[in-house]
Write an enzyme that holds these catalytic residues in place. Structure first.
Site, PDB file in Angstrom:
ATOM      1  N   CYS A 215     120.999 -22.979 -37.071  1.00 24.09           N
ATOM      2  CA  CYS A 215     120.802 -21.591 -37.496  1.00 24.09           C
ATOM      3  C   CYS A 215     119.931 -20.880 -36.475  1.00 24.09           C
ATOM      4  CB  CYS A 215     120.259 -21.485 -38.915  1.00 24.09           C
ATOM      5  SG  CYS A 215     118.505 -21.684 -39.140  1.00 24.09           S
ATOM      6  N   SER A 216     119.583 -19.670 -36.759  1.00 23.21           N
ATOM      7  CA  SER A 216     118.844 -18.889 -35.770  1.00 23.21           C
ATOM      8  C   SER A 216     117.455 -19.472 -35.504  1.00 23.21           C
ATOM      9  CB  SER A 216     118.755 -17.424 -36.180  1.00 23.21           C
ATOM     10  OG  SER A 216     118.173 -17.295 -37.450  1.00 23.21           O
TER      11      SER A 216
END
Length: 97
Positions: A7-8
């Site tokens: 994910c980010s």
């Protein structure tokens, strides 16, 4: 089986890992999950059998798929991610293998 969640930043997917692990344990399934931020994906991609990306970076699917070298890669179902439904994501993983 090794499952990599990307994910980010890696924080919210770490929580999802715990939910997936619990769902897998309840089914007696051997599974190892780990979460990393996109910037560190290259460090773990070879370790993974399956790669899931957080819905907030689903626009990076092609880039992650290219790095995964033929391994199954999908974006985590948005509803399952939002509700932290580990059982639903585990079902998604099973469908990928």
């Amino acid at each position: 089986m090794n499952v990599l969640l990307v994910c980010s930043m890696g924080a919210s997917t770490a929580s999802m890992c715990k939910r997936i692990d619990a769902a897998a344990a309840a089914e007696g399934m051997e599974l190892t999950t780990t979460a990393v931020p996109m910037a560190m994906m290259g460090d773990k991609i070879d370790w993974a059998d399956v790669v899931l990306i957080g819905p907030q970076i689903r626009f990076m699917l092609e880039k992650v798929s290219a790095s995964a070298k033929g391994k199954p890669v999908e974006a985590i179902d948005m509803m399952a991610y939002g509700t932290m439904d580990g059982a639903k994501v585990l079902a998604q993983i099973k469908g990928m293998i």
